[in-house]
Structures are given as structure tokens and as C-alpha cells.
Design a protein around this motif. Structure first.
Motif, PDB file in Angstrom:
ATOM      1  N   MET A  57       0.859  -1.179   0.000  1.00 43.98           N
ATOM      2  CA  MET A  57       0.000   0.000   0.000  1.00 43.98           C
ATOM      3  C   MET A  57       0.900   1.236   0.000  1.00 43.98           C
ATOM      4  O   MET A  57       1.548   1.546   1.000  1.00 43.98           O
ATOM      5  N   LEU A  58       0.957   1.912  -1.127  1.00 37.19           N
ATOM      6  CA  LEU A  58       1.768   3.128  -1.239  1.00 37.19           C
ATOM      7  C   LEU A  58       0.991   4.304  -0.655  1.00 37.19           C
ATOM      8  O   LEU A  58      -0.176   4.513  -0.992  1.00 37.19           O
ATOM      9  N   GLY A 115       5.106   8.359  10.632  1.00 35.81           N
ATOM     10  CA  GLY A 115       5.830   8.911   9.489  1.00 35.81           C
ATOM     11  C   GLY A 115       6.248   7.848   8.495  1.00 35.81           C
ATOM     12  O   GLY A 115       7.445   7.625   8.269  1.00 35.81           O
ATOM     13  N   ILE A 116       5.292   7.190   7.874  1.00 31.81           N
ATOM     14  CA  ILE A 116       5.624   6.170   6.894  1.00 31.81           C
ATOM     15  C   ILE A 116       5.037   6.548   5.533  1.00 31.81           C
ATOM     16  O   ILE A 116       4.045   7.276   5.443  1.00 31.81           O
ATOM     17  N   GLU A 117       5.653   6.044   4.489  1.00 33.89           N
ATOM     18  CA  GLU A 117       5.214   6.296   3.120  1.00 33.89           C
ATOM     19  C   GLU A 117       4.719   5.033   2.432  1.00 33.89           C
ATOM     20  O   GLU A 117       4.269   5.085   1.288  1.00 33.89           O
ATOM     21  N   GLU A 118       4.814   3.889   3.136  1.00 33.84           N
ATOM     22  CA  GLU A 118       4.404   2.629   2.531  1.00 33.84           C
ATOM     23  C   GLU A 118       4.048   1.625   3.619  1.00 33.84           C
ATOM     24  O   GLU A 118       4.734   1.527   4.642  1.00 33.84           O
ATOM     25  N   PHE A 119       2.957   0.899   3.393  1.00 43.20           N
ATOM     26  CA  PHE A 119       2.574  -0.217   4.259  1.00 43.20           C
ATOM     27  C   PHE A 119       2.741  -1.476   3.412  1.00 43.20           C
ATOM     28  O   PHE A 119       1.917  -1.790   2.567  1.00 43.20           O
ATOM     29  N   HIS A 172      -0.693  -1.537  -5.057  1.00 42.66           N
ATOM     30  CA  HIS A 172       0.433  -1.800  -5.948  1.00 42.66           C
ATOM     31  C   HIS A 172       0.978  -3.185  -5.621  1.00 42.66           C
ATOM     32  O   HIS A 172       0.947  -3.610  -4.456  1.00 42.66           O
ATOM     33  N   VAL A 173       1.443  -3.902  -6.633  1.00 37.26           N
ATOM     34  CA  VAL A 173       1.985  -5.245  -6.428  1.00 37.26           C
ATOM     35  C   VAL A 173       3.348  -5.350  -7.099  1.00 37.26           C
ATOM     36  O   VAL A 173       3.478  -5.115  -8.303  1.00 37.26           O
ATOM     37  N   ARG A 174       4.348  -5.662  -6.313  1.00 36.00           N
ATOM     38  CA  ARG A 174       5.664  -5.970  -6.859  1.00 36.00           C
ATOM     39  C   ARG A 174       5.793  -7.492  -6.940  1.00 36.00           C
ATOM     40  O   ARG A 174       4.919  -8.221  -6.496  1.00 36.00           O
ATOM     41  N   ARG A 175       6.886  -7.967  -7.486  1.00 38.73           N
ATOM     42  CA  ARG A 175       7.086  -9.412  -7.575  1.00 38.73           C
ATOM     43  C   ARG A 175       8.546  -9.749  -7.338  1.00 38.73           C
ATOM     44  O   ARG A 175       9.443  -9.039  -7.807  1.00 38.73           O
ATOM     45  N   ASN A 176       8.746 -10.833  -6.609  1.00 40.44           N
ATOM     46  CA  ASN A 176      10.093 -11.369  -6.431  1.00 40.44           C
ATOM     47  C   ASN A 176      10.407 -12.362  -7.542  1.00 40.44           C
ATOM     48  O   ASN A 176       9.510 -12.936  -8.162  1.00 40.44           O
ATOM     49  N   LEU A 177      11.695 -12.556  -7.755  1.00 41.61           N
ATOM     50  CA  LEU A 177      12.182 -13.561  -8.693  1.00 41.61           C
ATOM     51  C   LEU A 177      13.132 -14.498  -7.956  1.00 41.61           C
ATOM     52  O   LEU A 177      13.763 -14.111  -6.968  1.00 41.61           O
ATOM     53  N   ASN A 178      13.207 -15.732  -8.425  1.00 42.90           N
ATOM     54  CA  ASN A 178      14.143 -16.709  -7.883  1.00 42.90           C
ATOM     55  C   ASN A 178      15.112 -17.128  -8.985  1.00 42.90           C
ATOM     56  O   ASN A 178      14.682 -17.455 -10.101  1.00 42.90           O
TER      57      ASN A 178
END
Length: 589
Positions: free
Chosen positions: A173-174, A316-320, A336-342
Motif C-alpha cells: 500500500m503506497l 511517518g511512513i510512506e508505505e505499508f 500496488h503489487v511488486r514481484r520477487n524472482l528466484n
């Protein structure tokens, strides 16, 4: 990233040689501690950095888990200035990131302009140690990270020995824009759950700031997490001593005032949910939640999340960040959704080539199945049929040797008797019988604890079934003989007995045994009989009659039952073939 199966040549690339980079392998963590200042410089070189790459986090991990690993970290230097660190440890013959089992994101620490050449130099150095490892597992690498980019830029000789696979999605959550509106919108989705908790009792949310109090709460937090994991069919890390010590060591080194946000939600003075969160460089990380599964229907986990959102209104946060994982609830709140790679890097040699080929076949098969919804659905349905059949036979106490036959046959037929226990003639169990067999009520949390010792019987499916029975207001009773839990019985209090085989009106209000689950194989029949007699005594004390539905296989002969005041009334027969069930009901003459 290419997926060709080939063995890389045994020579270093010209780029790494011309750059005149020196790479050294550190084999003692004390050597790395001397370089902690350089570590911190590189950690923040590309931005704010992640808590998982903070040196204190790595030091705590090594203190907790290092005894089972061999330190194998590489540093890259240009004219004695450290420009890159690849933090690895060797377990067996596999190289993995330091902190691989407690970190949501892993990175290669390097100066941005040096990253490509430094990573290539590290891999060339590792190739010289190929006799000591078979593969390098670079897991949970953010797709936009410096490491992911550098791996894509490697020469072909290395690309051919690397297999890249998708990792976990990372919803977040941005909050850089419209922070209060975004958080309020998320809180509105949880308002009903919070109001339900407030109606139940006094609700208090707080951050535990005293390290001593935090340490005192950790055992209850671990217990809640272990039980919740059992319900999901997972093994909690807190069953391992090293994992438990990691959290204790975090409190000692990282400190509550710097990073850790340990929150508790109390209902009527009792902790019903915890969250072990991490706040670092303007980001709050949803890291390790837990809640009391005995209060599942009150949704204490949702109550915890609501209060965390409320707290972030003024923090004082900018992202959860919800961290890695595709749990459905995360998508309710993320924007927003990021993704990890292996990435898996294989060592030179024919054995590694075979492993790469097998890995490629496995990943291709998974991809093909995923692209065909009909095929995927058919495979899931087939799996569910065999799983359900196995569960029914396990619950019926069938010998383990029969499981292979039953799993492939998909056939089940069982006869159950509906019994009336006449309290005027059945009598209470003798003191000797009571000492040998005990019957006690048990909660959902207690069943989750038992699942740790009975994984073959109380698996995820059985625990979810148990939760559903509790929601139907049934009570659970566990029968122990010689200190061993053997039988689980489910009872209700009603004036009618309703089942797929039919509906039976009872003459008065009664305690009804609706289901009986064996917890071990080859449970003695007399223990089932003692269960009915002891529950009959409990019902008698409550002024109730006693009825029971019990599989015939668990019961002695009919004349023995009648001699003890247990009167068979109806016979239910269930036939099940490949998932299709048929019921029949007959009265005793």
C-alpha cells in the motif's frame, strides 16, 4: 534470462579481468564484522535499503542459525575499496543468502556503477570453488533490484547456467499520495469486525515498548502462530529452537525503539492477536501476524489490521508493505503489487546439467498446466477425490497398510448405528475404567496442538472440518487412554437428530454424539464403549438423555451393547464410489 541447458566454459570473461576487480571469499563471520561500515555504505548506495540487508539483521541471523551453515561470503574490491558484497552461506552443497529463511527481500550489495562487473567477478570466483557447491539459490530477489538487473546483464556463458523462475507477489500500500484517504478507505473495510470485537468485551490495542514485557509476550505469540499455521496445513517456524532464538536475539541487538513494532490486541485483558512488525526508512512491513484461533469468528486478525492502519495515520511512513505472499486479504488493501524472482545458478559439470534439465521440465509442465484451466481443474478434482477418500479411511481407523489400496480405489462403504444409551441401566464406568480412559472437552486451539503429534489424522482438511463443526455449535471431546489421545468425539444438544440418512425426532432434549474420529490406528473397541458410557454420565449430570451415531466397526456385539443399556435403534449405511455418496436408513427390529 535464457533457459538453455549447457555447461559454462571454465574461463573468466574478459570484462571481469579488464576491470581489475579483486574478489575474496570470507569464511568467518568475524571477518565480515570488521567490514560493517562498508556493508552499511553499500546497503544504502542505491536508496533507502531494506531492513533485511541491515547489518544487525544479518548478524542476528548468523548468531541464531550459523551453526548449521558454513560462512561463504564474497567481497569485491577495486584498489582496496569494497564495491560489492554477495552475502552467502553454504548449507550442504547449496549456497544461499544470509538470512534466506527470515527475509522477504534479498539483495546484492554493490555500488550501482560497479554492480554488473562485481557480480560477474563473484560468479567467476565461485566457479573456482565449484567442487564445494552444486547450486546457488538466489531467492526472493525483487524484480526491479540491482541484483535482478545485473543477472540479466551477465554474459552468455553465465546466462546458460542460470534458471530464473517467478517468485512470490508482494502486495503493498503506497501512501505517498492521499495517505489519510487510502488508510481510511482500508479501515472502512474492517469496521464491522472491529465493532464485533468491541461488543464482545473491552478492546485495547497497544505497541509493546518495554523489551522485558515484549519477551514475556513472545511465548504466547509463538503459540498462536503455531496453532494458526497448523490450521493452514503449514509447519510454523516457531517449532524450531533456532527460529525462536532469532526473535529473542532481535530484541537484544536491533532494539524496539529502532525497528521492531510488536503490537498486541487485548480483549477483556487477554491477548487475542499479535503482530511482529518492522518499521524502517519510512516503510512499515507486515511481517509476522498471529491470532487466537479459538476466537476465529470474532476476526481478531482483522481487528489488529484495523488498529495498525489507524496507527499509521499519524506515523511517518510512506508505505505499508504486506511482504511476500499472495494471501487474498492483502489484495483487498494494496494499491500496488511488486514481484520477487528466484534465480538458481548451477555449477559446471554433467550432474548440474541434468538437474537444470529436470528443473526446466518441471517448470515447463507447471506453466502448461497453468495455461489450461480445464486441465488444472481436472487435476484438482482428481486430487480432491483421493484426498477425501483417504481422509475418510484415516478417520475410520483403517490400518496404514490399506491406504495405498484405498487411495487408488476411491471406494468406501460403512455402516453406522444410532444408539440410545439408557442411563437407568447403562451405569457409570467403574473407577478402574475411569482411570484407564479419560474424556475431556477440547477447543480448536487444543486440536491444533494435537495436530502436531497426529499429522496423519488431524491434517489441514481435518482441522478445517473441525472449525466448521465448532461454528455449528458442536462440542469436541477427546478420549485418552494411558496418556495417549485416541478418540475425538463431536456432540450437540438437540431434540432431533439430522443426517443425510434421515431425520429422527427424539422424545426429549438429548446429548448426541454425531461424529467419532480415531486419532491413532488400532484403537481398542472398549475405548469407544467407555467413551459412550462416560459421555452418558456427563449427559446424566446435565439432566439429558444420550444418543450416539457410531460406526459399527467400533462397537461390540449387539447383545453386549444391550446388556449395558446401549440400545441400537437405527442402522445407517453409507456407500461412496469416486466421490458420490449414497445413504440408506433401516430400523432395528
Amino acid at each position: 534470462m535464457r533457459y538453455d541447458v549447457a555447461i559454462p566454459p571454465f574461463f573468466a570473461s574478459a570484462a571481469a579481468v579488464e576491470d581489475k576487480l579483486e574478489c575474496r571469499v570470507l569464511t568467518d563471520f568475524a571477518e565480515l564484522e570488521v567490514l560493517s561500515t562498508d556493508w552499511t555504505r553499500l546497503q544504502t548506495a542505491t536508496g533507502k535499503g531494506e531492513i533485511f540487508q541491515h547489518f544487525d539483521w544479518t548478524a542476528v541471523w548468523w548468531k541464531s542459525f550459523g551453526k548449521d551453515h558454513r560462512f561463504f561470503t564474497l567481497i569485491v574490491l577495486r584498489k582496496e575499496r569494497i564495491v560489492g558484497i554477495l552475502p552467502l552461506a553454504l548449507i550442504g552443497r547449496r549456497l544461499r543468502f544470509l538470512g534466506y529463511n527470515v527475509s522477504d527481500y534479498n539483495h546484492f550489495l554493490a555500488e550501482p556503477g560497479e554492480a554488473d562487473a562485481a557480480l560477474e567477478r563473484c560468479l567467476d570466483t565461485l566457479r573456482g570453488h565449484a567442487g564445494e557447491w552444486d547450486e546457488i539459490q538466489l531467492e526472493n530477489v525483487p524484480e526491479s533490484s540491482l541484483l535482478a538487473e545485473s543477472l540479466r546483464h551477465l554474459p552468455r556463458v553465465w546466462q546458460r547456467s542460470i534458471v530464473a523462475t517467478p517468485g512470490d507477489p508482494c502486495p503493498t500500500m503506497l501512501l505517498t499520495e492521499n495517505k489519510h484517504e487510502v488508510l481510511k478507505s482500508s479501515m472502512d473495510k474492517l469496521k464491522r469486525a472491529v465493532n464485533r470485537l468491541r461488543r464482545a468485551n473491552v478492546l485495547i490495542f497497544r505497541h509493546i515498548e518495554d523489551p522485558a514485557e515484549m519477551a514475556a509476550h513472545l511465548p504466547q505469540f509463538f503459540k498462536q502462530h503455531i496453532r494458526r499455521s497448523a490450521m493452514a496445513g503449514r509447519r510454523s517456524g516457531f517449532l524450531d529452537h533456532d527460529y525462536v532464538s532469532f526473535y529473542g536475539n532481535l530484541l537484544d541487538r536491533v532494539g524496539v525503539d529502532k525497528v521492531i513494532r510488536f503490537s498486541v490486541l487485548e480483549l477483556g485483558g487477554q491477548p487475542v492477536a499479535y503482530h511482529f512488525g518492522l518499521q524502517y526508512q519510512g516503510k512499515y512491513l507486515w511481517y509476522k501476524p498471529s491470532f487466537d484461533i479459538d476466537l476465529w469468528d470474532l476476526a481478531p486478525g482483522q481487528g489488529m489490521l484495523w488498529h495498525l492502519f489507524e496507527h499509521q495515520q499519524t506515523a511517518g511512513i510512506e508505505e505499508f508493505d504486506f511482504g511476500r505472499g499472495d494471501e487474498a486479504f492483502k489484495y483487498r488493501f494494496s494499491n500496488h503489487v511488486r514481484r520477487n524472482l528466484n534465480f538458481t545458478v548451477y555449477a559446471p559439470g554433467y550432474r548440474s546439467a541434468i538437474r537444470r534439465a529436470c528443473r526446466r521440465v518441471r517448470e515447463t509442465t507447471k506453466t502448461l498446466v497453468g495455461k489450461s484451466p480445464k486441465l488444472e481443474q481436472a487435476m484438482k478434482q482428481t486430487r480432491d477425490i483421493w484426498r477425501d477418500t483417504l481422509f475418510l479411511y484415516r478417520r475410520a481407523g483403517t490400518k496404514p497398510a490399506m491406504h495405498k489400496i484405498l487411495r487408488t480405489s476411491g471406494i468406501d462403504k460403512e455402516e453406522s448405528w444410532v444408539l440410545f444409551i439408557d442411563r437407568s441401566t447403562s451405569g457409570a464406568p467403574s473407577p478402574r475404567e475411569q482411570d484407564a480412559t479419560t474424556v475431556k472437552p477440547i477447543s480448536l486451539g487444543g486440536l491444533a496442538d494435537m495436530a502436531l503429534t497426529n499429522p496423519g489424522i488431524l491434517d489441514e482438511q481435518a482441522l478445517q472440518k473441525a472449525r466448521e463443526l465448532f461454528r455449528q455449535k458442536l462440542s469436541a471431546w477427546v478420549v485418552s487412554a494411558g496418556g495417549q489421545e485416541e478418540i475425538l468425539a463431536w456432540t450437540s444438544i438437540d431434540t432431533e437428530l439430522t443426517a443425510p440418512a434421515g431425520k429422527i425426532e427424539l422424545p426429549d432434549k438429548a446429548m448426541i454424539v454425531l461424529e467419532i474420529w480415531p486419532l491413532i490406528f488400532r484403537t481398542k473397541r472398549k475405548n469407544y464403549f467407555n467413551l459412550l458410557r462416560q459421555l452418558s454420565s456427563t449427559a446424566n449430570a446435565m439432566g439429558l438423555t444420550m444418543w450416539a451415531v457410531c460406526p459399527k466397526r467400533f462397537l461390540p456385539a449387539e447383545d453386549v451393547l444391550r446388556g449395558h443399556g446401549v440400545i441400537p435403534k437405527y442402522r445407517w449405511v453409507r456407500s461412496r464410489i469416486l466421490g458420490k455418496t449414497r445413504w440408506e436408513q433401516h430400523e432395528f427390529g
